[in-house]
Design a protein around this motif. Structure first.
Motif, PDB file in Angstrom:
ATOM      1  N   LEU A  94       0.822  -1.208   0.000  1.00 51.66           N
ATOM      2  CA  LEU A  94       0.000   0.000   0.000  1.00 51.66           C
ATOM      3  C   LEU A  94       0.859   1.262   0.000  1.00 51.66           C
ATOM      4  O   LEU A  94       0.617   2.193  -0.781  1.00 51.66           O
ATOM      5  N   ILE A  95       1.880   1.312   0.842  1.00 55.55           N
ATOM      6  CA  ILE A  95       2.705   2.528   0.905  1.00 55.55           C
ATOM      7  C   ILE A  95       3.555   2.668  -0.363  1.00 55.55           C
ATOM      8  O   ILE A  95       3.823   3.784  -0.828  1.00 55.55           O
ATOM      9  N   LEU A  96       3.948   1.533  -0.976  1.00 58.28           N
ATOM     10  CA  LEU A  96       4.669   1.593  -2.244  1.00 58.28           C
ATOM     11  C   LEU A  96       3.780   2.200  -3.330  1.00 58.28           C
ATOM     12  O   LEU A  96       4.224   3.067  -4.100  1.00 58.28           O
ATOM     13  N   ALA A  97       2.514   1.771  -3.362  1.00 58.17           N
ATOM     14  CA  ALA A  97       1.573   2.317  -4.347  1.00 58.17           C
ATOM     15  C   ALA A  97       1.330   3.807  -4.106  1.00 58.17           C
ATOM     16  O   ALA A  97       1.234   4.595  -5.053  1.00 58.17           O
ATOM     17  N   LEU A  98       1.229   4.211  -2.822  1.00 58.67           N
ATOM     18  CA  LEU A  98       1.013   5.633  -2.498  1.00 58.67           C
ATOM     19  C   LEU A  98       2.202   6.481  -2.942  1.00 58.67           C
ATOM     20  O   LEU A  98       2.038   7.536  -3.556  1.00 58.67           O
ATOM     21  N   TYR A  99       3.417   6.016  -2.654  1.00 53.13           N
ATOM     22  CA  TYR A  99       4.615   6.770  -3.041  1.00 53.13           C
ATOM     23  C   TYR A  99       4.771   6.841  -4.564  1.00 53.13           C
ATOM     24  O   TYR A  99       5.104   7.887  -5.121  1.00 53.13           O
ATOM     25  N   SER A 100       4.520   5.720  -5.240  1.00 50.99           N
ATOM     26  CA  SER A 100       4.657   5.694  -6.698  1.00 50.99           C
ATOM     27  C   SER A 100       3.634   6.615  -7.350  1.00 50.99           C
ATOM     28  O   SER A 100       3.964   7.382  -8.268  1.00 50.99           O
ATOM     29  N   SER A 101       2.387   6.576  -6.869  1.00 47.32           N
ATOM     30  CA  SER A 101       1.346   7.460  -7.415  1.00 47.32           C
ATOM     31  C   SER A 101       1.650   8.921  -7.102  1.00 47.32           C
ATOM     32  O   SER A 101       1.429   9.800  -7.933  1.00 47.32           O
ATOM     33  N   SER A 102       2.160   9.165  -5.898  1.00 50.25           N
ATOM     34  CA  SER A 102       2.504  10.535  -5.518  1.00 50.25           C
ATOM     35  C   SER A 102       3.590  11.107  -6.424  1.00 50.25           C
ATOM     36  O   SER A 102       3.515  12.261  -6.848  1.00 50.25           O
ATOM     37  N   ALA A 103       4.601  10.290  -6.742  1.00 50.07           N
ATOM     38  CA  ALA A 103       5.663  10.755  -7.641  1.00 50.07           C
ATOM     39  C   ALA A 103       5.095  11.123  -9.008  1.00 50.07           C
ATOM     40  O   ALA A 103       5.467  12.148  -9.596  1.00 50.07           O
ATOM     41  N   GLU A 104       4.170  10.311  -9.523  1.00 46.58           N
ATOM     42  CA  GLU A 104       3.562  10.586 -10.828  1.00 46.58           C
ATOM     43  C   GLU A 104       2.742  11.874 -10.798  1.00 46.58           C
ATOM     44  O   GLU A 104       2.817  12.690 -11.721  1.00 46.58           O
ATOM     45  N   VAL A 105       1.939  12.037  -9.758  1.00 50.27           N
ATOM     46  CA  VAL A 105       1.079  13.219  -9.667  1.00 50.27           C
ATOM     47  C   VAL A 105       1.921  14.480  -9.493  1.00 50.27           C
ATOM     48  O   VAL A 105       1.662  15.520 -10.131  1.00 50.27           O
ATOM     49  N   LEU A 106       2.943  14.409  -8.660  1.00 45.82           N
ATOM     50  CA  LEU A 106       3.827  15.562  -8.466  1.00 45.82           C
ATOM     51  C   LEU A 106       4.560  15.915  -9.754  1.00 45.82           C
ATOM     52  O   LEU A 106       4.790  17.094 -10.053  1.00 45.82           O
ATOM     53  N   TYR A 107       4.919  14.910 -10.536  1.00 40.14           N
ATOM     54  CA  TYR A 107       5.533  15.154 -11.838  1.00 40.14           C
ATOM     55  C   TYR A 107       4.560  15.895 -12.751  1.00 40.14           C
ATOM     56  O   TYR A 107       4.935  16.830 -13.473  1.00 40.14           O
ATOM     57  N   SER A 108       3.289  15.499 -12.683  1.00 46.01           N
ATOM     58  CA  SER A 108       2.278  16.122 -13.552  1.00 46.01           C
ATOM     59  C   SER A 108       2.088  17.600 -13.241  1.00 46.01           C
ATOM     60  O   SER A 108       1.804  18.398 -14.137  1.00 46.01           O
ATOM     61  N   ILE A 109       2.248  17.977 -11.958  1.00 40.46           N
ATOM     62  CA  ILE A 109       2.073  19.395 -11.606  1.00 40.46           C
ATOM     63  C   ILE A 109       3.406  20.138 -11.575  1.00 40.46           C
ATOM     64  O   ILE A 109       3.450  21.322 -11.256  1.00 40.46           O
ATOM     65  N   GLY A 110       4.494  19.436 -11.875  1.00 38.59           N
ATOM     66  CA  GLY A 110       5.784  20.106 -12.036  1.00 38.59           C
ATOM     67  C   GLY A 110       6.567  20.350 -10.760  1.00 38.59           C
ATOM     68  O   GLY A 110       7.504  21.146 -10.760  1.00 38.59           O
ATOM     69  N   ASP A 111       6.243  19.636  -9.671  1.00 38.40           N
ATOM     70  CA  ASP A 111       6.994  19.801  -8.416  1.00 38.40           C
ATOM     71  C   ASP A 111       8.153  18.801  -8.419  1.00 38.40           C
ATOM     72  O   ASP A 111       8.130  17.753  -7.754  1.00 38.40           O
ATOM     73  N   PHE A 129      14.120  -5.099  -7.128  1.00 40.57           N
ATOM     74  CA  PHE A 129      14.296  -4.087  -8.160  1.00 40.57           C
ATOM     75  C   PHE A 129      13.005  -3.838  -8.938  1.00 40.57           C
ATOM     76  O   PHE A 129      12.709  -2.696  -9.318  1.00 40.57           O
ATOM     77  N   GLU A 130      12.222  -4.900  -9.186  1.00 42.66           N
ATOM     78  CA  GLU A 130      10.985  -4.749  -9.963  1.00 42.66           C
ATOM     79  C   GLU A 130      10.021  -3.752  -9.324  1.00 42.66           C
ATOM     80  O   GLU A 130       9.215  -3.124 -10.020  1.00 42.66           O
ATOM     81  N   ASP A 131      10.102  -3.590  -7.991  1.00 44.43           N
ATOM     82  CA  ASP A 131       9.199  -2.650  -7.313  1.00 44.43           C
ATOM     83  C   ASP A 131       9.566  -1.188  -7.591  1.00 44.43           C
ATOM     84  O   ASP A 131       8.795  -0.287  -7.270  1.00 44.43           O
ATOM     85  N   THR A 132      10.741  -0.956  -8.166  1.00 44.62           N
ATOM     86  CA  THR A 132      11.153   0.424  -8.467  1.00 44.62           C
ATOM     87  C   THR A 132      10.849   0.821  -9.916  1.00 44.62           C
ATOM     88  O   THR A 132      11.166   1.938 -10.320  1.00 44.62           O
ATOM     89  N   ILE A 133      10.252  -0.076 -10.697  1.00 46.93           N
ATOM     90  CA  ILE A 133      10.045   0.191 -12.129  1.00 46.93           C
ATOM     91  C   ILE A 133       9.186   1.435 -12.333  1.00 46.93           C
ATOM     92  O   ILE A 133       9.516   2.322 -13.131  1.00 46.93           O
ATOM     93  N   GLN A 134       8.061   1.526 -11.626  1.00 47.60           N
ATOM     94  CA  GLN A 134       7.181   2.689 -11.792  1.00 47.60           C
ATOM     95  C   GLN A 134       7.897   3.982 -11.404  1.00 47.60           C
ATOM     96  O   GLN A 134       7.746   5.012 -12.061  1.00 47.60           O
ATOM     97  N   ALA A 135       8.709   3.919 -10.345  1.00 50.74           N
ATOM     98  CA  ALA A 135       9.474   5.104  -9.937  1.00 50.74           C
ATOM     99  C   ALA A 135      10.504   5.475 -11.000  1.00 50.74           C
ATOM    100  O   ALA A 135      10.715   6.663 -11.291  1.00 50.74           O
ATOM    101  N   HIS A 136      11.137   4.466 -11.602  1.00 48.54           N
ATOM    102  CA  HIS A 136      12.097   4.742 -12.663  1.00 48.54           C
ATOM    103  C   HIS A 136      11.403   5.355 -13.884  1.00 48.54           C
ATOM    104  O   HIS A 136      11.963   6.237 -14.548  1.00 48.54           O
TER     105      HIS A 136
END
Length: 610
Positions: A94-111, A129-136
Motif C-alpha cells: 500500500l505505501i509503495l503504491a502511495l509513493y509511486s502514485s505521488s511521484a507521478e502526480v507531483l511530476y504532472s504538476i511540475g513539483d 528491483f521490480e518494485d522500483t520500475i514505476q518510480a524509474h
C-alpha cells in the motif's frame, strides 16, 4: 469526527464508493477533521490502512478529472498515515503504491524537487528491483521534461540491462539499424495478424516491465537518437512474440508500425497500426490509448488517411491522456493534432480556439518542459500567421526561439527540425524565400541524418523547391552561376516530385496529388514553358480547393500570378491580377490577414502602374 469516520468506513463498500465519487470527499473531510487522532499509534491499524487505501482510490478519480493538485493532497495524507507508523514494514504494497502514485502526480504538476524525494524513498525501501520500475518510469519522464533527454535515455537503457536486455547499444550506427531490420524481417516472416492476436497472455512480469521501459524511452529517442528507435521497436515486438501479449503490447506494435512507415513500407505500417488498435480493444487498456493513438493516428495513418480524420482521433487521445494522467502523450497528441490542421490549411481562428481549449486542460500541469515548448511553438506560428504586420510576425518567431535557451541548446529536434519547419512555413507564406532557404538547410540536414521521416517532409519539399527556384531566378540569365543554380533547382525539385509520388501519392492521392502538380508547375515555369506550367497550376488549385487546403490554394494562386507577372505580354497582366486576387481571398478565408493585406497593396500598385 473519528466516530463518524469509523461508521462510514464500515458502512460503505468499495463498490459503492466507486459508484458515488462524493463518498471519497466526505471521507477525506472527516479524516482531515480527525487530525492527529488518526496518527495515534494506538488506533486500530486496520482502520488506518483503510483510510490510506481510500486516499489512494480517491486519487484515481481525481486524476481522471485532471485535478492533480487535490490528488497530491490526498496522497500526502495517506502517506503520513502510514509513514509515522512503520508503514514500509507493516503495509509494504500500500505505501509503495502511495509513493509511486505521488511521484507521478507531483511530476504532472511540475513539483520536481518532491518527485526526487519520493523516488529516492522508493529506491531506499524497495524490497526487489521490480518494485522500483514505476518510480524509474517517473524519473525518466522527469529528466526528459527538464531538458535532460540524453540522461533520460541512458537511465532507461540501464534499467533495461538490469531487466536482462543487455545488448541494446546506446548510439547505434546506420549499419546496426540495417542489420537489425533484416533480422526482424526474417523473424516476423509467417506471423499473420490473426496468429499474433491469438498469442497467450504474458505471465513474465520482468518482460512486461522491459517492454514498458522500451516504449517509454522510444518517444525520447525519436527526438534525440533516431537510430535507436528501430532497435527499441524490434526488441519490444520480439519480446511480445516470444513471451505473449499484455496491454502494452499494443503500444509495441504501434511503434513498430511507425518505424516501418518511416522506412517507406507504408503497407506494412498500416497493417501493424490496425493490429495495435485491435490489441488495444482486446485488452481494454484505456491507459495506453494515448500512446497507441499517437503512434497510429500521429505516425502511421497520416501517410494514407486524411489528416483531419487523424486529428480528430488525436483530440480523443488528448482527452484520455488528461483523464488517465498521461500528460506527456496528451501534449504530444495536442501538438500533432494542431500541426496536422495547420498543414491542411484549416481556418486559423478555429484552430486557435481549439488550442485555447487544449490550454485550459493543461494549465495545471508542469510549468515548462520540452513537450510544452513544442506544443506552444505551433500556437506561436498560428498567432504569427494571423498577425497583420509582416515584420512583427517574424519577430514573434524570433522571440519564441529564445524562450527556453536551456532546452534549445540541448534539443537537436527542436532547433534543427521543429522550429525550422515553422520558420519555413511562415517565410513561404510571406514569399520571403531567402529566410525559407536558410531554415530549409537546417531542416534538410536533420531529416537526411535521421532514420525517421515525418509527414512534414512532403510539405517541406514544396517550401524547399520554391525557395530554390525563386533564389536561382535572382541571378542574371545566361551567367555560369545562373545556369548552375537552375540545374541544381531542377534536379532537386524533380527528386522531390519522385519521392512524393513514390511514397505519398501512391497511398494518399487526395492529400498529396495537389503538391505534385504544384511542383511540376514550378519546374515548367523555371524552364520557361508558361502553358505547361499554367496547366499544372490549374490542376493543383482544383485539388487544393476540393480538399479545402486553404493555405496551399493561396500559395498556388500567388505563384500562378507571379508567373504571368513575369511574362512580357501585356494581356497576361489581367490574368496575373486575377490569380493574385484569388490568392488574397484564400489568405483571408484562411485567416492570414497580414499576408492578404500585403497582396492587396501590391495589387493596387500594379493596377495604378498599368
Amino acid at each position: 469526527h473519528l466516530s463518524i469516520l469509523q461508521k462510514l468506513l464500515h458502512g460503505i463498500s468499495e463498490e459503492e464508493m466507486s459508484q458515488h465519487r462524493t463518498y471519497y470527499f466526505i471521507l477525506f473531510t472527516q479524516m482531515k477533521a480527525c487530525g492527529n487522532e488518526l496518527m495515534n499509534p494506538h488506533l486500530d491499524r486496520e482502520e488506518r490502512f483503510a483510510c490510506a487505501s481510500v486516499c489512494l482510490q480517491a486519487t484515481q478519480q481525481l486524476v481522471q478529472r485532471g485535478n492533480f493538485t487535490f490528488a497530491s493532497e490526498y496522497l500526502d495524507f495517506g502517506i503520513r498515515l502510514l509513514e509515522n507508523n512503520d508503514g514500509w514494514r507493516e503495509c509494504y504494497d500500500l505505501i509503495l503504491a502511495l509513493y509511486s502514485s505521488s511521484a507521478e502526480v507531483l511530476y504532472s504538476i511540475g513539483d520536481m524537487n518532491r518527485v526526487r524525494e519520493r523516488i529516492e524513498t522508493i529506491q531506499d525501501n524497495a524490497r526487489v528491483f521490480e518494485d522500483t520500475i514505476q518510480a524509474h518510469c517517473t524519473q525518466i519522464d522527469m529528466l526528459n521534461s527538464t531538458f535532460q533527454t540524453d540522461r533520460a535515455i541512458e537511465l532507461g537503457l540501464n534499467v533495461l540491462r538490469q531487466l536482462g536486455q543487455h545488448d541494446l547499444p546506446s548510439n547505434p550506427s546506420l549499419f546496426q539499424v540495417f542489420r537489425a531490420h533484416c533480422r526482424m524481417q526474417r523473424f516476423m516472416k509467417g506471423w499473420s495478424d490473426e496468429r499474433l492476436s491469438r498469442l497467450p497472455s504474458m505471465t513474465h512480469q520482468q518482460t512486461a516491465s522491459a517492454i514498458m521501459i522500451i516504449n517509454l524511452i522510444a518517444s525520447k529517442a525519436y527526438m534525440e537518437r533516431p537510430y535507436l528507435v528501430p532497435l527499441l521497436a524490434y526488441r519490444a515486438v520480439r519480446l511480445t512474440v516470444e513471451h505473449g501479449l499484455c496491454g502494452i503490447s499494443s503500444v509495441a506494435f504501434g511503434i513498430y508500425g511507425v518505424v516501418l512507415g518511416c522506412m517507406g513500407n507504408i503497407k506494412a505500417a498500416n497493417r501493424f497500426g490496425k493490429l495495435s488498435l485491435r490489441l488495444l480493444d482486446q485488452f481494454g487498456a484505456k491507459q495506453w490509448l494515448p500512446r497507441v493513438y499517437c503512434c497510429v493516428f500521429g505516425g502511421i495513418f497520416p501517410w494514407s488517411e486524411d489528416l483531419r480524420e487523424c486529428a480528430g482521433h488525436l483530440q480523443r487521445a488528448f482527452t484520455v491522456g488528461i483523464e488517465t494522467g498521461d500528460v506527456e502523450f496528451a501534449l504530444i497528441s495536442a501538438s500533432k493534432c494542431c500541426h496536422f490542421l495547420l498543414l491542411m490549411g484549416d481556418p486559423l481562428p478555429a484552430l486557435l480556439k481549439q488550442m485555447k481549449d487544449f490550454d485550459d486542460h493543461i494549465a495545471d500541469t508542469q510549468k515548462e518542459n520540452s513537450l510544452k515548448v513544442i506544443y506552444h511553438s505551433t500556437r506561436c506560428i498560428v498567432e504569427a500567421l494571423m498577425e497583420s504586420d509582416h515584420d512583427k510576425a517574424f519577430e514573434m518567431i524570433g522571440q519564441y526561439s529564445q524562450i527556453s535557451p536551456s532546452m534549445c541548446s540541448t534539443s537537436k529536434f527542436l532547433t534543427s527540425y521543429w522550429i525550422p519547419s515553422k520558420e519555413i512555413l511562415l517565410a513561404t507564406i510571406y514569399s520571403d524565400y531567402g529566410r525559407a532557404a536558410d531554415s530549409a538547410k537546417l531542416f534538410a540536414k536533420f531529416v537526411n541524418g535521421s532514420a525517421n521521416t515525418d509527414i512534414d517532409v512532403p510539405f517541406f519539399y514544396i517550401y524547399d523547391s520554391l525557395s530554390r527556384i525563386t533564389h536561382c531566378q535572382t541571378y542574371k540569365k545566361g551567367t555560369i552561376i545562373s545556369r548552375r543554380k537552375r540545374r541544381q533547382a531542377l534536379r532537386i525539385t524533380r527528386s522531390h516530385i519522385a519521392n512524393i509520388e513514390k511514397t505519398n501519392v501512391k497511398f494518399n492521392p487526395r492529400t498529396f496529388s495537389g503538391i505534385v502538380f504544384l511542383l511540376k508547375a514550378e519546374v515548367q515555369a523555371l524552364k520557361g514553358n508558361t502553358i505547361a506550367a499554367h496547366k499544372h497550376y490549374v490542376s493543383s488549385m482544383a485539388l487544393f480547393q476540393q480538399n479545402r487546403m486553404l493555405s496551399m490554394h493561396a500559395i498556388t494562386c500567388e505563384r500562378a500570378g507571379r508567373l504571368f507577372l513575369s511574362d512580357d505580354q501585356q494581356n497576361t497582366k489581367a490574368i496575373a491580377l486575377q490569380y493574385l486576387n484569388d490568392a488574397t481571398d484564400s489568405f483571408d478565408e484562411w485567416g492570414a490577414t497580414g499576408r492578404a493585406n500585403e497582396l492587396r497593396q501590391e495589387i493596387g500598385t500594379l493596377r495604378n502602374n498599368n
